[in-house]
Design a protein around this motif. Structure first.
Motif, mmCIF file in Angstrom:
data_model
loop_
_atom_site.group_PDB
_atom_site.id
_atom_site.type_symbol
_atom_site.label_atom_id
_atom_site.label_comp_id
_atom_site.label_asym_id
_atom_site.label_seq_id
_atom_site.Cartn_x
_atom_site.Cartn_y
_atom_site.Cartn_z
ATOM 1 N N GLY A 136 55.459 -21.011 -12.975
ATOM 2 C CA GLY A 136 56.459 -20.401 -13.661
ATOM 3 C C GLY A 136 56.681 -21.134 -15.155
ATOM 4 N N LEU A 146 61.230 -16.565 -15.871
ATOM 5 C CA LEU A 146 60.644 -15.936 -14.947
ATOM 6 C C LEU A 146 60.460 -16.641 -13.394
ATOM 7 C CD1 LEU A 146 58.101 -13.514 -16.697
ATOM 8 C CD2 LEU A 146 60.533 -13.092 -16.342
ATOM 9 N N SER A 147 60.227 -15.837 -12.369
ATOM 10 C CA SER A 147 60.254 -16.380 -11.020
ATOM 11 C C SER A 147 58.739 -17.129 -10.928
ATOM 12 C CB SER A 147 60.096 -15.407 -10.032
ATOM 13 O OG SER A 147 59.171 -14.359 -9.876
ATOM 14 N N THR A 149 56.231 -17.333 -9.083
ATOM 15 C CA THR A 149 55.140 -16.284 -8.359
ATOM 16 C C THR A 149 54.991 -15.036 -9.184
ATOM 17 O OG1 THR A 149 56.551 -15.885 -6.357
ATOM 18 C CG2 THR A 149 55.176 -17.724 -6.243
ATOM 19 N N HIS A 150 55.608 -14.855 -10.219
ATOM 20 C CA HIS A 150 55.678 -13.547 -10.995
ATOM 21 C C HIS A 150 54.498 -13.409 -11.796
ATOM 22 C CE1 HIS A 150 57.375 -9.978 -13.059
ATOM 23 N NE2 HIS A 150 56.602 -10.570 -14.124
ATOM 24 N N SER A 152 52.965 -11.913 -15.008
ATOM 25 C CA SER A 152 53.350 -11.038 -16.101
ATOM 26 C C SER A 152 52.341 -10.319 -16.664
ATOM 27 C CB SER A 152 53.919 -12.194 -17.181
ATOM 28 O OG SER A 152 52.958 -12.778 -17.602
ATOM 29 N N LYS A 188 50.045 -14.895 -3.136
ATOM 30 C CA LYS A 188 51.237 -15.566 -3.517
ATOM 31 C C LYS A 188 52.195 -14.799 -4.035
ATOM 32 C CE LYS A 188 49.876 -19.964 -2.500
ATOM 33 N NZ LYS A 188 50.575 -20.823 -1.481
ATOM 34 N N THR A 189 51.887 -13.549 -4.313
ATOM 35 C CA THR A 189 52.736 -12.855 -5.133
ATOM 36 C C THR A 189 53.104 -11.263 -4.583
ATOM 37 O OG1 THR A 189 51.384 -11.927 -6.699
ATOM 38 C CG2 THR A 189 52.331 -13.884 -7.419
ATOM 39 N N ALA A 191 55.193 -10.512 -2.742
ATOM 40 C CA ALA A 191 56.631 -10.133 -2.432
ATOM 41 C C ALA A 191 57.562 -10.111 -3.889
ATOM 42 C CB ALA A 191 57.552 -11.056 -1.542
ATOM 43 N N GLU A 192 56.715 -10.275 -4.657
ATOM 44 C CA GLU A 192 57.297 -10.353 -6.200
ATOM 45 C C GLU A 192 57.019 -9.029 -7.178
ATOM 46 O OE1 GLU A 192 59.054 -12.925 -6.981
ATOM 47 O OE2 GLU A 192 58.287 -13.957 -5.257
ATOM 48 N N GLU A 193 57.701 -8.861 -7.981
ATOM 49 C CA GLU A 193 57.706 -7.893 -8.831
ATOM 50 C C GLU A 193 56.896 -7.964 -10.127
ATOM 51 O OE1 GLU A 193 61.331 -6.398 -10.315
ATOM 52 O OE2 GLU A 193 62.483 -6.211 -8.191
ATOM 53 N N ASN A 194 55.365 -7.860 -9.686
ATOM 54 C CA ASN A 194 54.424 -8.268 -10.620
ATOM 55 C C ASN A 194 54.397 -7.118 -11.626
ATOM 56 O OD1 ASN A 194 53.760 -10.707 -9.283
ATOM 57 N ND2 ASN A 194 52.196 -9.425 -7.960
#
Length: 313
Positions: A136, A146-147, A149-150, A152, A188-189, A191-194
Protein backbone atom coordinates in the motif's frame (compact mmCIF):
# COMPACT_ATOMS: atom_id res chain seq x y z
CA UNK A 1 26.66 23.01 -22.05
CA UNK A 2 27.06 20.34 -19.35
CA UNK A 3 28.60 22.70 -16.75
CA UNK A 4 25.85 25.30 -17.11
CA UNK A 5 23.16 22.61 -17.05
CA UNK A 6 24.49 21.07 -13.84
CA UNK A 7 24.74 24.48 -12.17
CA UNK A 8 21.11 25.22 -13.05
CA UNK A 9 20.02 21.85 -11.66
CA UNK A 10 21.95 22.35 -8.43
CA UNK A 11 20.48 25.82 -7.93
CA UNK A 12 16.94 24.48 -8.32
CA UNK A 13 17.69 21.55 -5.99
CA UNK A 14 18.90 23.94 -3.31
CA UNK A 15 15.50 25.67 -3.42
CA UNK A 16 13.55 22.39 -3.49
CA UNK A 17 11.52 23.57 -6.46
CA UNK A 18 11.82 24.22 -10.18
CA UNK A 19 10.39 27.51 -11.39
CA UNK A 20 9.01 28.00 -14.88
CA UNK A 21 12.09 29.99 -15.86
CA UNK A 22 14.46 27.36 -14.44
CA UNK A 23 12.67 24.58 -16.32
CA UNK A 24 12.86 26.60 -19.54
CA UNK A 25 16.57 27.15 -18.98
CA UNK A 26 17.14 23.44 -18.33
CA UNK A 27 15.34 22.58 -21.56
CA UNK A 28 17.38 25.13 -23.48
CA UNK A 29 20.70 23.91 -22.09
CA UNK A 30 19.80 20.22 -22.21
CA UNK A 31 18.63 20.18 -25.82
CA UNK A 32 21.17 22.75 -27.02
CA UNK A 33 23.51 20.04 -28.30
CA UNK A 34 20.81 17.42 -28.77
CA UNK A 35 22.31 15.07 -26.16
CA UNK A 36 21.64 14.48 -22.47
CA UNK A 37 24.98 13.36 -21.04
CA UNK A 38 25.47 10.97 -18.12
CA UNK A 39 26.49 13.89 -15.90
CA UNK A 40 23.36 15.85 -16.89
CA UNK A 41 21.12 12.84 -16.32
CA UNK A 42 22.65 12.35 -12.88
CA UNK A 43 22.00 16.00 -12.07
CA UNK A 44 18.36 15.56 -13.05
CA UNK A 45 17.98 12.61 -10.68
CA UNK A 46 19.52 14.63 -7.85
CA UNK A 47 17.14 17.49 -8.59
CA UNK A 48 14.12 15.19 -8.75
CA UNK A 49 15.03 13.73 -5.34
CA UNK A 50 15.27 17.25 -3.86
CA UNK A 51 11.90 18.51 -5.11
CA UNK A 52 9.12 19.01 -2.62
CA UNK A 53 6.51 19.25 -5.38
CA UNK A 54 6.84 17.70 -8.85
CA UNK A 55 4.72 19.55 -11.38
CA UNK A 56 3.33 17.94 -14.51
CA UNK A 57 5.70 20.07 -16.58
CA UNK A 58 8.68 18.85 -14.56
CA UNK A 59 7.67 15.19 -14.83
CA UNK A 60 7.25 15.52 -18.60
CA UNK A 61 10.73 17.03 -18.95
CA UNK A 62 12.35 14.53 -16.58
CA UNK A 63 10.81 11.50 -18.34
CA UNK A 64 11.77 12.84 -21.76
CA UNK A 65 15.34 13.73 -20.78
CA UNK A 66 16.14 10.49 -18.95
CA UNK A 67 14.66 8.47 -21.81
CA UNK A 68 16.78 10.34 -24.34
CA UNK A 69 19.93 9.71 -22.31
CA UNK A 70 19.31 5.98 -21.85
CA UNK A 71 18.03 5.21 -25.36
CA UNK A 72 19.95 7.68 -27.51
CA UNK A 73 22.90 8.89 -25.44
CA UNK A 74 25.21 6.24 -26.88
CA UNK A 75 24.94 4.03 -29.98
CA UNK A 76 23.02 2.02 -30.93
CA UNK A 77 19.88 4.11 -30.71
CA UNK A 78 16.70 2.88 -29.03
CA UNK A 79 18.57 0.17 -27.11
CA UNK A 80 18.74 -0.11 -23.33
CA UNK A 81 21.74 -2.32 -22.59
CA UNK A 82 22.24 -4.24 -19.37
CA UNK A 83 24.82 -1.67 -18.26
CA UNK A 84 22.45 1.23 -18.92
CA UNK A 85 19.64 -0.56 -17.09
CA UNK A 86 21.97 -1.15 -14.12
CA UNK A 87 22.89 2.56 -14.01
CA UNK A 88 19.22 3.60 -14.23
CA UNK A 89 18.13 1.23 -11.47
CA UNK A 90 21.03 2.39 -9.26
CA UNK A 91 19.89 6.02 -9.62
CA UNK A 92 16.36 5.10 -8.55
CA UNK A 93 17.01 2.32 -6.03
CA UNK A 94 19.68 4.07 -3.96
CA UNK A 95 17.32 4.07 -0.99
CA UNK A 96 15.57 0.79 -1.80
CA UNK A 97 12.34 2.24 -3.19
CA UNK A 98 10.89 4.00 -6.21
CA UNK A 99 10.03 7.35 -4.65
CA UNK A 100 8.17 9.22 -7.38
CA UNK A 101 5.88 8.74 -10.34
CA UNK A 102 8.48 10.64 -12.37
CA UNK A 103 10.98 7.83 -11.82
CA UNK A 104 8.41 5.11 -12.44
CA UNK A 105 7.10 6.75 -15.60
CA UNK A 106 10.65 7.28 -16.90
CA UNK A 107 11.34 3.54 -16.69
CA UNK A 108 8.01 2.55 -18.23
CA UNK A 109 8.46 4.96 -21.15
CA UNK A 110 11.94 3.59 -21.82
CA UNK A 111 10.55 0.05 -21.96
CA UNK A 112 7.77 1.20 -24.30
CA UNK A 113 10.06 3.14 -26.65
CA UNK A 114 12.99 0.75 -26.78
CA UNK A 115 13.59 -1.75 -29.52
CA UNK A 116 15.29 -3.90 -26.90
CA UNK A 117 15.49 -3.54 -23.12
CA UNK A 118 17.50 -5.47 -20.57
CA UNK A 119 15.21 -7.94 -18.82
CA UNK A 120 16.34 -6.69 -15.40
CA UNK A 121 14.72 -3.28 -16.01
CA UNK A 122 11.32 -4.71 -16.89
CA UNK A 123 11.45 -7.08 -13.93
CA UNK A 124 12.51 -4.25 -11.61
CA UNK A 125 9.48 -2.15 -12.60
CA UNK A 126 7.07 -5.06 -12.17
CA UNK A 127 8.63 -5.90 -8.81
CA UNK A 128 8.20 -2.31 -7.66
CA UNK A 129 4.52 -2.27 -8.64
CA UNK A 130 3.94 -5.64 -6.95
CA UNK A 131 5.43 -4.29 -3.70
CA UNK A 132 3.16 -1.26 -3.91
CA UNK A 133 0.10 -3.49 -4.27
CA UNK A 134 1.09 -5.68 -1.34
CA UNK A 135 2.24 -2.90 1.01
CA UNK A 136 0.00 0.00 0.00
CA UNK A 137 3.03 2.30 -0.16
CA UNK A 138 4.52 3.83 -3.29
CA UNK A 139 4.16 6.53 -5.93
CA UNK A 140 0.91 5.08 -7.32
CA UNK A 141 -0.76 5.18 -3.89
CA UNK A 142 -1.45 8.86 -3.23
CA UNK A 143 -0.11 8.61 0.31
CA UNK A 144 -0.92 4.94 0.78
CA UNK A 145 -4.41 5.36 2.17
CA UNK A 146 -5.75 2.51 0.04
CA UNK A 147 -5.78 -1.07 1.38
CA UNK A 148 -2.47 -2.91 1.15
CA UNK A 149 -3.83 -5.52 -1.25
CA UNK A 150 -5.88 -3.25 -3.48
CA UNK A 151 -4.87 -3.12 -7.18
CA UNK A 152 -5.48 0.39 -8.43
CA UNK A 153 -6.28 1.56 -11.95
CA UNK A 154 -2.87 3.25 -12.13
CA UNK A 155 -1.14 -0.02 -11.27
CA UNK A 156 -3.19 -1.91 -13.86
CA UNK A 157 -2.16 0.59 -16.54
CA UNK A 158 1.52 0.36 -15.64
CA UNK A 159 1.53 -3.45 -15.59
CA UNK A 160 -0.24 -3.65 -18.95
CA UNK A 161 2.15 -1.14 -20.52
CA UNK A 162 5.18 -3.06 -19.28
CA UNK A 163 4.23 -6.67 -20.03
CA UNK A 164 2.95 -5.84 -23.53
CA UNK A 165 5.70 -3.33 -24.38
CA UNK A 166 7.83 -3.68 -27.52
CA UNK A 167 11.02 -3.36 -25.50
CA UNK A 168 10.31 -6.29 -23.21
CA UNK A 169 10.89 -9.99 -23.90
CA UNK A 170 9.44 -9.50 -27.38
CA UNK A 171 6.78 -7.36 -29.03
CA UNK A 172 3.61 -7.86 -26.95
CA UNK A 173 5.01 -11.11 -25.53
CA UNK A 174 4.12 -11.94 -21.92
CA UNK A 175 6.75 -14.04 -20.16
CA UNK A 176 6.39 -16.71 -17.50
CA UNK A 177 7.82 -14.21 -14.99
CA UNK A 178 5.01 -11.79 -15.90
CA UNK A 179 2.30 -14.45 -15.76
CA UNK A 180 3.41 -15.73 -12.36
CA UNK A 181 3.43 -12.17 -11.04
CA UNK A 182 -0.18 -11.79 -12.24
CA UNK A 183 -1.15 -14.98 -10.41
CA UNK A 184 0.52 -13.77 -7.19
CA UNK A 185 -1.37 -10.49 -7.34
CA UNK A 186 -4.66 -12.28 -8.04
CA UNK A 187 -4.24 -14.66 -5.12
CA UNK A 188 -3.45 -11.78 -2.74
CA UNK A 189 -6.36 -9.59 -3.85
CA UNK A 190 -9.30 -11.94 -4.41
CA UNK A 191 -11.29 -10.44 -1.54
CA UNK A 192 -10.44 -6.83 -2.39
CA UNK A 193 -12.19 -4.23 -4.51
CA UNK A 194 -9.70 -4.05 -7.34
CA UNK A 195 -9.94 -1.64 -10.24
CA UNK A 196 -12.33 -2.78 -13.00
CA UNK A 197 -9.35 -3.07 -15.38
CA UNK A 198 -7.75 -5.82 -13.30
CA UNK A 199 -9.90 -8.77 -14.46
CA UNK A 200 -9.17 -8.24 -18.15
CA UNK A 201 -5.49 -7.56 -17.43
CA UNK A 202 -5.09 -10.87 -15.60
CA UNK A 203 -6.91 -12.90 -18.26
CA UNK A 204 -5.24 -11.14 -21.21
CA UNK A 205 -1.79 -11.47 -19.69
CA UNK A 206 -1.90 -15.15 -18.73
CA UNK A 207 -3.69 -16.14 -21.95
CA UNK A 208 -1.01 -14.31 -23.94
CA UNK A 209 1.72 -16.26 -22.16
CA UNK A 210 -0.02 -19.60 -22.74
CA UNK A 211 -1.21 -19.06 -26.28
CA UNK A 212 0.82 -16.14 -27.53
CA UNK A 213 3.61 -16.41 -30.08
CA UNK A 214 6.90 -14.53 -30.10
CA UNK A 215 9.25 -14.97 -33.05
CA UNK A 216 12.57 -16.45 -32.06
CA UNK A 217 15.20 -13.73 -31.79
CA UNK A 218 12.55 -11.06 -32.40
CA UNK A 219 14.70 -8.59 -30.53
CA UNK A 220 17.94 -7.41 -32.13
CA UNK A 221 20.62 -7.66 -29.46
CA UNK A 222 22.71 -4.68 -28.35
CA UNK A 223 25.98 -5.91 -29.90
CA UNK A 224 24.31 -7.00 -33.14
CA UNK A 225 22.62 -3.60 -33.50
CA UNK A 226 26.04 -1.94 -33.16
CA UNK A 227 27.45 -4.17 -35.90
CA UNK A 228 24.56 -3.42 -38.26
CA UNK A 229 24.77 0.33 -37.67
CA UNK A 230 28.54 0.26 -38.25
CA UNK A 231 28.09 -1.54 -41.58
CA UNK A 232 25.41 0.89 -42.76
CA UNK A 233 27.53 3.88 -41.71
CA UNK A 234 30.65 2.56 -43.46
CA UNK A 235 31.12 4.73 -46.56
CA UNK A 236 34.65 3.64 -47.40
CA UNK A 237 35.43 3.22 -51.14
CA UNK A 238 35.65 -0.58 -50.88
CA UNK A 239 32.15 -0.90 -49.44
CA UNK A 240 30.75 1.65 -51.87
CA UNK A 241 32.28 -0.15 -54.87
CA UNK A 242 31.03 -3.50 -53.61
CA UNK A 243 27.45 -2.34 -53.17
CA UNK A 244 27.50 -0.47 -56.47
CA UNK A 245 28.69 -3.56 -58.35
CA UNK A 246 26.03 -5.73 -56.74
CA UNK A 247 23.28 -3.30 -57.72
CA UNK A 248 24.51 -3.10 -61.33
CA UNK A 249 24.76 -6.87 -61.69
CA UNK A 250 21.37 -7.35 -60.12
CA UNK A 251 19.74 -5.01 -62.65
CA UNK A 252 21.46 -6.66 -65.63
CA UNK A 253 21.06 -10.36 -65.01
CA UNK A 254 18.61 -11.21 -62.31
CA UNK A 255 19.74 -12.02 -58.78
CA UNK A 256 23.55 -12.10 -58.76
CA UNK A 257 23.63 -11.70 -55.02
CA UNK A 258 23.30 -15.46 -54.81
CA UNK A 259 26.68 -15.85 -56.49
CA UNK A 260 28.33 -13.88 -53.72
CA UNK A 261 26.31 -14.77 -50.65
CA UNK A 262 25.26 -18.26 -51.68
CA UNK A 263 21.79 -19.61 -52.37
CA UNK A 264 19.17 -17.91 -50.28
CA UNK A 265 17.88 -20.18 -47.60
CA UNK A 266 14.17 -20.35 -47.17
CA UNK A 267 13.08 -18.42 -44.08
CA UNK A 268 11.13 -19.88 -41.20
CA UNK A 269 7.50 -20.70 -41.77
CA UNK A 270 6.07 -18.04 -39.47
CA UNK A 271 2.55 -19.25 -40.10
CA UNK A 272 3.42 -22.72 -38.84
CA UNK A 273 5.38 -21.30 -35.90
CA UNK A 274 2.47 -19.06 -34.96
CA UNK A 275 0.07 -21.99 -35.09
CA UNK A 276 2.42 -23.99 -32.87
CA UNK A 277 2.62 -21.08 -30.47
CA UNK A 278 -1.17 -20.92 -30.23
CA UNK A 279 -1.35 -24.49 -28.97
CA UNK A 280 -1.09 -24.95 -25.20
CA UNK A 281 1.66 -27.50 -24.68
CA UNK A 282 1.75 -30.22 -22.04
CA UNK A 283 4.41 -28.23 -20.20
CA UNK A 284 2.25 -25.10 -20.24
CA UNK A 285 -0.78 -27.11 -19.13
CA UNK A 286 1.17 -28.53 -16.19
CA UNK A 287 2.31 -25.02 -15.26
CA UNK A 288 -1.27 -23.72 -15.38
CA UNK A 289 -2.57 -26.57 -13.24
CA UNK A 290 0.15 -25.87 -10.67
CA UNK A 291 -0.72 -22.15 -10.55
CA UNK A 292 -4.45 -22.84 -10.19
CA UNK A 293 -3.96 -25.55 -7.54
CA UNK A 294 -1.70 -23.29 -5.45
CA UNK A 295 -4.60 -22.02 -3.34
CA UNK A 296 -6.63 -25.24 -3.44
CA UNK A 297 -9.61 -23.87 -5.38
CA UNK A 298 -10.62 -22.59 -8.81
CA UNK A 299 -11.72 -18.99 -8.40
CA UNK A 300 -13.85 -16.89 -10.73
CA UNK A 301 -10.94 -15.31 -12.60
CA UNK A 302 -9.31 -18.70 -13.14
CA UNK A 303 -12.61 -20.07 -14.46
CA UNK A 304 -12.87 -17.19 -16.91
CA UNK A 305 -9.27 -17.74 -17.96
CA UNK A 306 -9.93 -21.43 -18.66
CA UNK A 307 -13.06 -20.54 -20.63
CA UNK A 308 -11.07 -18.01 -22.66
CA UNK A 309 -8.40 -20.56 -23.54
CA UNK A 310 -10.99 -23.16 -24.50
CA UNK A 311 -12.96 -20.69 -26.60
CA UNK A 312 -9.85 -19.74 -28.55
CA UNK A 313 -9.20 -23.31 -29.52
Amino acid sequence: MTTQFIQLAKAAAADGQVTTDELLALRREGWGDGIITRAEAGALFALNNALMVRSTEWVDFFVEAIGEHVLNGTPPRLQCSDAEAAWLIAQIDHDGVVESMAELEAMVRIIERAENTAERLKNYVLGAVEREVLTGVGPTRCGGELSATHISAAECRIIRRVIFASGGHGPAAVTRYDAEMLFRLKDKTLAEENAPEWDDLFIDGVANFLKGFAFQNAQVGHERKLELEAFVADNTPSVARFMGRMLREGSQAGNHFGKVFGKRQSGPDYGALAAAGEAVTDHEREWLEKMIDADGAVDELESRLLARIAAEG
